[in-house]
Enzyme design. Structure first.
Site, PDB file in Angstrom:
ATOM      1  N   GLU A 213      48.891  34.116  39.496  1.00  0.00           N
ATOM      2  CA  GLU A 213      50.284  33.940  39.089  1.00  0.00           C
ATOM      3  C   GLU A 213      51.168  34.310  40.276  1.00  0.00           C
ATOM      4  OE1 GLU A 213      53.532  35.604  35.790  1.00  0.00           O
ATOM      5  OE2 GLU A 213      51.553  36.519  35.961  1.00  0.00           O
ATOM      6  N   ARG A 434      36.196  44.008  36.539  1.00  0.00           N
ATOM      7  CA  ARG A 434      37.261  44.098  37.535  1.00  0.00           C
ATOM      8  C   ARG A 434      36.981  45.293  38.440  1.00  0.00           C
ATOM      9  NH1 ARG A 434      43.083  45.377  35.365  1.00  0.00           N
ATOM     10  NH2 ARG A 434      43.390  45.820  37.560  1.00  0.00           N
ATOM     11  N   LYS A 444      50.066  44.878  38.175  1.00  0.00           N
ATOM     12  CA  LYS A 444      51.142  44.232  38.927  1.00  0.00           C
ATOM     13  C   LYS A 444      52.499  44.758  38.478  1.00  0.00           C
ATOM     14  CE  LYS A 444      50.438  39.912  39.796  1.00  0.00           C
ATOM     15  NZ  LYS A 444      50.374  38.441  39.666  1.00  0.00           N
TER      16      LYS A 444
END
Length: 718
Positions: A213, A434, A444
């Protein structure tokens, strides 16, 4: 330089005591130089049970593999004390903590517990090698360590925690041994990890995608996703990789972020076969939403956000859930106009009201947002959510395998529901863990808050886990790729330490980092050197003793030199020392400060050259700078600590409660004249100070700035 080699496959109850005592020697004496290395074997020699080898700086050709701790104590007087005989007795007792069955170690543990009654240390009133040897043997024995952690022996548990908590260097030392074991483990298969995960239908071709993104800069977690998708597409199956920007939220996205992501991928050696944008498919996604509305599998909802969250959490159906298809389509058209009525509504998939998996409880799939999009401008006022757009575009673009982090696991049924509801081609999903690091934020949203609040300099701040941040700190791309690929596509969630990460990097920078010298300005000591030439002169020396390709540097010599205060304080009168790149000298006179508050401060030195002396026999080997014959370059050496104080923040934790008070440490120094030619971005080593990356090159009237690069030997954050 002394050296210690440890068999990394050996029983840590035998090796950890030696490692800790050697590290303690370096902690007690800043001039103690012991190179510690690990060998990937169970025994180092044919002699049975040889798990450590020590080579003294004074006798490097006479390796010792027995009574190593006793030898280290003898070599480094600062480890000695008035209770040496008792200390040595307890060191001998560490053999009792080596057996791996509880019955064998229970007796020694109970004896230790009794001994520690009313005692903070094993011997005397301060830390000794006895504490470290016994502590290391227990920590290295899984059975003994488990018994201590249970707290059954109160005195041992109290002492064990006290020793670790009051000596912050112990944890990194233990981690260095564990990190090597972990590195050996992940190196057993190709690229250090098992990539044979049996992806289905690979014979029909493999197409993967990396869907960032464009609302921030890539961090190390994104790097893992990008590199794994690249690895499976290009190296393992010779398939196709698509980089698709998930640009479905105009409120957060910027072209700046998009361009930065493209650059960072290129730096990591990732070359997508195709770059696309979810916004390329806005028309198709709109049509698919109309389709799902007409099928009665979605509905328009104007429930307030907080109410909707409450209803989803408690399995309560929305009052709009049973609206007619015509009503839903009409409201979707109002949303498309972006008018006052339209912004009240969203579209929700009609999956379930009370599914145990809350991700399946009628998720939102379309929102109204009148803000202009950075690519499509004012054309659209409605935007699909990631959970709606991702499976649809994956199917349309021919993605065969969607590799994504395990945090999406609960949403995998949602992904498949979308494809089934719209009768689209299925896509195989593989979840991988992750990459989390201790004392590091990868959210983020939280990183953005740090940037916007001015807590950091920007997205490329060297304390940040962004690709740009760690590169600015000194990480090489080759090391980054190696480290991440060694983690592999495993589903095991771990909280990684930065130690191994930076240790991997050291392998790449050490052979190519030119050697230079810097002396801290604060209380730097001026020393006169008897026997030196009266007139300053220079000699050509290699920038790197083992890599002649790096070229030559000029080393200046003069009868007056600068020495670090810490080195000067370690000298004794008439002691023979080594001036690196010059030769031996004898300390003839030491002048101290007359200030009663700073009596230990050295204010002057007189040295006498003794170039025929044996450099192998000196204890102190120091760096120095000639005050004449060169232009001393002003430099600022900057080190950093972690931004947060807690290893792992929980969901309910407030980040502001765990901010590190001070995260920058700046040292004003002067460097040799060759440093004037070091360019921005170059990596060098200031000998005996560490590796540094030039963040700002020297200009006349403006000092050079160098960032310290962690090496894995100490806390990676500082």
């Amino acid at each position: 330089m002394a050296s210690l080699t440890i068999a990394s496959k050996a029983n840590q109850a035998s090796t950890l005591p030696v490692l800790l005592v050697a590290q303690y020697a370096k902690e007690k004496d800043p001039n103690a130089s012991i190179e510690i290395a690990f060998s990937d074997v169970e025994e180092l020699l044919e002699v049975k049970e040889t798990v450590v080898i020590f080579k003294s700086a004074n006798a490097p050709d006479e390796p010792l593999y027995k009574d190593v701790i006793q030898t280290v104590m003898h070599e480094y007087p600062k480890l000695q004390g008035k209770h040496d005989s008792i200390v040595r007795e307890w060191i001998g007792r560490t053999n009792g903590f080596i057996p791996t069955d509880f019955k064998s170690v229970e007796g020694p543990l109970l004896e230790l517990d009794s001994h520690l009654t009313l005692r903070s240390f094993v011997v005397g009133y301060s830390l000794t090698p006895a504490d470290l040897a016994v502590w290391g043997a227990i920590r290295g024995n899984k059975v003994a360590y488990a018994a201590v952690k249970k707290g059954a022996m109160l005195n041992v548990t109290r002492w064990f925690k006290f020793v670790e908590e009051t000596n912050m260097w112990i944890a990194p030392a233990v981690q260095s041994l564990n990190a090597h074991a972990q590195e050996r483990k992940v190196a057993k298969s190709k690229e250090g990890a098992n990539y044979d995960i049996a992806l289905p239908d690979t014979d029909k071709g493999v197409v993967t995608r990396f869907p960032p993104e464009p609302s921030g800069y890539l961090h190390i977690g994104h790097a893992k996703a990008a590199l794994l998708n690249d690895y499976f597409a290009h190296e393992m199956y010779k398939g196709t990789l698509i980089c698709r920007f998930d640009d479905t939220n105009p409120s957060k996205e910027k072209e700046e972020f998009q361009d930065a992501i493209v650059e960072d991928l290129a730096l990591m050696g990732i070359k997508p076969d195709k770059t696309s944008y979810t916004s390329d498919y806005f028309q198709e996604l709109y049509e698919q939403c109309v389709k799902v509305l007409k099928s009665g599998k979605a509905y328009a909802d104007d429930t307030e956000r907080e109410t909707m969250q409450h209803e989803r959490m408690h399995g309560i159906a929305s009052k709009r859930r049973d609206a007619t298809v015509e009503e839903n389509l009409a409201r979707f058209e109002e949303m498309k106009k972006g008018n006052e009525e339209g912004v009240r509504w969203c579209i929700r998939a009609k999956m379930s009201v009370d599914n145990p998996n809350k991700a399946m409880r009628d998720p939102v799939i379309y929102r109204c947002n009148p803000q202009a999009h950075h690519r499509t401008g004012e054309k659209w006022k409605i935007y699909p959510t990631y959970d709606f757009a991702c499976p649809i575009v994956d199917s349309m673009e021919g993605i065969t395998h969607a590799l994504r982090t395990i945090e999406y696991r609960d949403r995998n049924p949602q992904y498949n529901w979308m494809l089934e509801a719209l009768n689209l081609r299925k896509v195989h999903i593989w979840d991988f863990a992750r990459m989390n690091f201790i004392r590091t934020l990868l959210s983020k949203r939280k990183l953005t808050k740090f940037v916007e609040s001015g807590h950091v300099w920007g997205w490329d701040d060297p304390r940040f886990p962004t690709i740009r941040g760690i590169r600015r700190r000194g990480m090489t791309i080759d090391a980054l790729r190696e480290f991440i690929l060694k983690q592999g596509p495993s589903r095991n969630i771990v909280n990684l330490d930065w130690t191994l990460f930076w240790a991997t990097n050291k392998k790449y920078i050490d052979p190519i980092a030119p050697r230079h010298t810097a002396i801290a300005k604060e209380n730097a000591v001026t020393a006169t050197v008897k026997g030196a030439r009266v007139a300053p002169f220079t000699e050509d020396k290699p920038k790197h003793g083992k890599n002649p390709e790096l070229g030559i540097k000029k080393v200046a010599y003069s009868p007056e030199i600068l020495i670090d205060q810490a080195d000067a304080q370690a000298f004794a009168e008439d002691e023979e020392i080594t001036l690196m790149n010059w030769g031996n000298a004898i300390v003839r006179k030491i002048t101290h400060s007359l200030n009663p508050l700073h009596r230990s401060l050295v204010t002057g030195l007189e040295l006498e050259l003794h170039l025929q002396g044996d450099v192998k026999k000196t204890k102190q080997k120091i760096t120095w700078l000639a005050t004449a014959g060169q232009e001393l370059i002003p430099v600022e050496l900057v080190d950093f600590d972690f931004l947060i104080t807690k290893d792992k923040l929980e969901e309910e934790d407030n980040v502001d409660d765990y901010l590190t008070e001070k995260t920058e440490f700046r040292t004003e120094a002067v460097a040799d004249g060759n440093v004037a030619a070091v360019g921005e971005g170059e990596v060098i080593q200031f000998e005996r100070k560490g590796y540094f990356k030039c963040d700002r090159a020297f200009k006349h009237g403006e000092k050079a700035v160098f960032f310290c690069i962690p090496t894995g030997k100490v806390n990676a954050g500082k």
